[in-house]
Design an enzyme around this catalytic site. Structure first.
Site, PDB file in Angstrom:
ATOM      1  N   GLU A 177      -6.072  14.153   2.534  1.00 61.16           N
ATOM      2  CA  GLU A 177      -7.144  15.128   2.336  1.00 61.16           C
ATOM      3  C   GLU A 177      -8.378  14.770   3.168  1.00 61.16           C
ATOM      4  OE1 GLU A 177      -5.594  13.433  -0.199  1.00 61.16           O
ATOM      5  OE2 GLU A 177      -4.207  15.115  -0.364  1.00 61.16           O
ATOM      6  N   SER A 204       6.972   5.635  -3.478  1.00 60.87           N
ATOM      7  CA  SER A 204       6.415   4.465  -2.790  1.00 60.87           C
ATOM      8  C   SER A 204       5.931   3.425  -3.790  1.00 60.87           C
ATOM      9  CB  SER A 204       5.216   4.852  -1.923  1.00 60.87           C
ATOM     10  OG  SER A 204       5.476   6.022  -1.212  1.00 60.87           O
TER      11      SER A 204
HETATM   12  I1  8IG Z   1       0.514   6.769  -1.151  1.00 62.13           I
HETATM   13  O1  8IG Z   1      -4.614   9.722  -0.695  1.00 62.13           O
HETATM   14  C1  8IG Z   1      -0.631   8.366  -1.011  1.00 62.13           C
HETATM   15  N1  8IG Z   1      -0.111   9.579  -1.023  1.00 62.13           N
HETATM   16  N2  8IG Z   1      -2.300  13.673  -0.776  1.00 62.13           N
HETATM   17  N3  8IG Z   1      -3.470  11.677  -0.735  1.00 62.13           N
HETATM   18  C2  8IG Z   1      -2.306  12.348  -0.799  1.00 62.13           C
HETATM   19  N4  8IG Z   1      -1.131  11.754  -0.886  1.00 62.13           N
HETATM   20  C3  8IG Z   1      -1.144  10.409  -0.928  1.00 62.13           C
HETATM   21  C4  8IG Z   1      -2.296   9.649  -0.856  1.00 62.13           C
HETATM   22  C5  8IG Z   1      -3.535  10.325  -0.759  1.00 62.13           C
HETATM   23  N5  8IG Z   1      -1.957   8.358  -0.908  1.00 62.13           N
END
Ligand code: 8IG
Length: 275
Positions: A196, A42
């Site tokens: 989380e 991303s």
């Molecule tokens: I973009 O805050 C993204 N991917 N586990 N936690 C987790 N994966 C993510 C997060 C995040 N932001």
């Protein structure tokens, strides 16, 4: 609908499937060997346009073992790029995430196919949450090490692989030459797809983590097994849950990625140029 995915057959050899995929890639791209592979997560997609001349774009599902992307915003193609140095880069815009539930063989297939295609350098990028409160959304961070909380491994059987210096010190130093104040951190892979809880983020922090995400660690392990040198980078698209008190939204994550594109694309391109 009944078509069985080749990697779901427990009797199949994932390395043999990766070899076949590599042969198909060579045929469809017209490039016998690729030197460098990049998985663009991303926010990182734009970098592909900047690192060199795209000589072939293949829909991922045309190559054995690859799956259609689960998420819009993930492009689902494989691109062969001719770098100014004359080296060939394979850009993987089709990541299979562990949370899709298709098993770890499918998660790491792109890495194994890239290795079978000749790549000796694996650049793994992702969008992730930041634990360090001074990080702003849009901050790129070098991954120095990881903590794999998926309780899974791409290795099967008694395959004891050393993970010391998994994220190559040499490649990190090279990235720092391009961008001396590039921040660093330990990446913690959660299973996802939920973000989380704030308590889990505090746990990740307490055990030595700085970045939370849902990819990369399993891929890095597979890349090491294949003998590749690994560079890992996260784009902090949001602060991890509970760090600011704000709720996390996927839309904001996508937007932060979009806004960071103009910075991280050229950064990654400059790093690749030095490889
Ligand atoms: I973009 O805050 C993204 N991917 N586990 N936690 C987790 N994966 C993510 C997060 C995040 N932001």
């Amino acid at each position: 609908m009944t078509t069985q995915h080749p990697l779901d057959d427990p009797n199949a050899d994932p390395f043999e499937i990766a070899q076949t995929a590599a042969a198909q890639l060579a045929e469809k791209t017209g490039v016998e060997r690729h030197d460098i592979a990049l998985t663009l997560g991303s926010g990182w997609g734009k970098a592909a346009d900047l690192i060199g001349e795209t000589t072939a774009t293949i829909p991922a599902e045309e190559i054995l073992g690859f799956s259609k992307p689960a998420l819009s915003g993930h492009t689902g193609s494989l691109r062969s790029i001719l770098l100014p140095s004359g080296k060939r880069a394979l850009v993987i815009g089709a990541r299979t995430h562990y949370y899709e539930g298709h098993g770890v063989r499918r998660v790491v297939h792109s890495v194994r196919a890239a290795a079978a295609a000749g790549a000796t350098t694996m650049i793994l990028t992702n969008g992730a949450g930041g634990i360090k409160s001074h990080w702003k959304p849009g901050t790129p961070v070098l991954i120095t090490d990881h903590i794999n909380l998926t309780a899974d491994s791409p290795l099967e059987g008694a395959t004891f692989i050393d993970l010391t210096d998994l994220y190559s010190q040499r490649l990190r130093a090279l990235a720092k030459e391009v961008s001396p104040d590039l921040d660093e951190g330990v990446y913690v892979q959660f299973r996802g797809p939920h973000y989380e809880t704030p308590a889990e983020v505090q746990m990740a922090k307490a055990i030595g983590g700085h970045i939370v995400g849902m990819s990369t660690s399993l891929e890095a392990i597979a890349a090491r097994q294949s003998g590749m040198e690994i560079l890992g980078m996260s784009l902090i698209t949001n602060l991890a849950a509970g760090i600011t008190g704000e709720a996390l939204s996927h839309a904001e994550v996508i937007e932060a990625g979009r806004q960071a594109e103009t910075v991280i694309g050229p950064l990654l391109a400059s790093i690749v140029e030095k490889l």
